[in-house]
Scaffold this motif. Structure first.
Motif, PDB file in Angstrom:
ATOM      1  N   PHE A 175      80.569  24.821  56.091  1.00 50.73           N
ATOM      2  CA  PHE A 175      80.997  24.312  54.675  1.00 50.73           C
ATOM      3  C   PHE A 175      82.585  24.136  54.725  1.00 50.73           C
ATOM      4  O   PHE A 175      83.157  23.237  54.129  1.00 50.73           O
TER       5      PHE A 175
ATOM      6  N   GLU B 206      82.571  20.659  53.978  1.00 47.88           N
ATOM      7  CA  GLU B 206      82.429  20.770  52.712  1.00 47.88           C
ATOM      8  C   GLU B 206      80.984  20.342  52.117  1.00 47.88           C
ATOM      9  O   GLU B 206      80.929  19.499  51.045  1.00 47.88           O
ATOM     10  N   THR B 207      79.832  20.546  52.870  1.00 49.86           N
ATOM     11  CA  THR B 207      78.630  20.333  52.654  1.00 49.86           C
ATOM     12  C   THR B 207      77.563  21.297  53.293  1.00 49.86           C
ATOM     13  O   THR B 207      77.989  21.971  54.264  1.00 49.86           O
ATOM     14  N   VAL B 208      76.726  21.613  52.445  1.00 49.95           N
ATOM     15  CA  VAL B 208      75.675  22.440  53.059  1.00 49.95           C
ATOM     16  C   VAL B 208      74.179  21.828  53.031  1.00 49.95           C
ATOM     17  O   VAL B 208      73.180  22.343  53.267  1.00 49.95           O
TER      18      VAL B 208
END
Length: 97
Positions: free
Chosen positions: A81, A85-87
């Protein structure tokens, strides 16, 4: 009481499998894996009532593996993340060349 516990364990395990196969969020996938591990723990405890304390010993081992999996898995998710900046599992392509 054994049949009811095994039926509940099977339902919880099926919910976990469906969650792992259908969800794309890494945190929800880890929660579904934990749900599957707890379903296995429930069946071990149910069988230990019939066959002695060996099932409860296996529960301790499964809980240890689940705690280690949660710690390492969440550390990896936090690292990804911070990097991307994403899961969302569809967007994570660190190992693709």
């Amino acid at each position: 009481m054994l049949a009811e516990a095994l039926a509940l364990s099977a339902v919880l395990f099926a919910i976990g499998v469906i969650g792992v196969l259908t969800r794309r969020n890494a945190i929800i996938v880890f929660m579904c894996v934990e749900l599957m591990l707890n379903a296995v723990n429930l069946s071990f405890v149910a069988f230990s009532k019939l066959y002695g304390a060996a099932g409860q010993v296996f529960v301790v081992f499964v809980m240890t593996v689940a705690a280690a999996e949660a710690a390492v898995g969440l550390a990896i998710i936090i690292s990804i993340f911070r990097h991307q900046e994403t899961v969302n599992l569809k967007d994570i392509n660190l190992l693709r060349g």
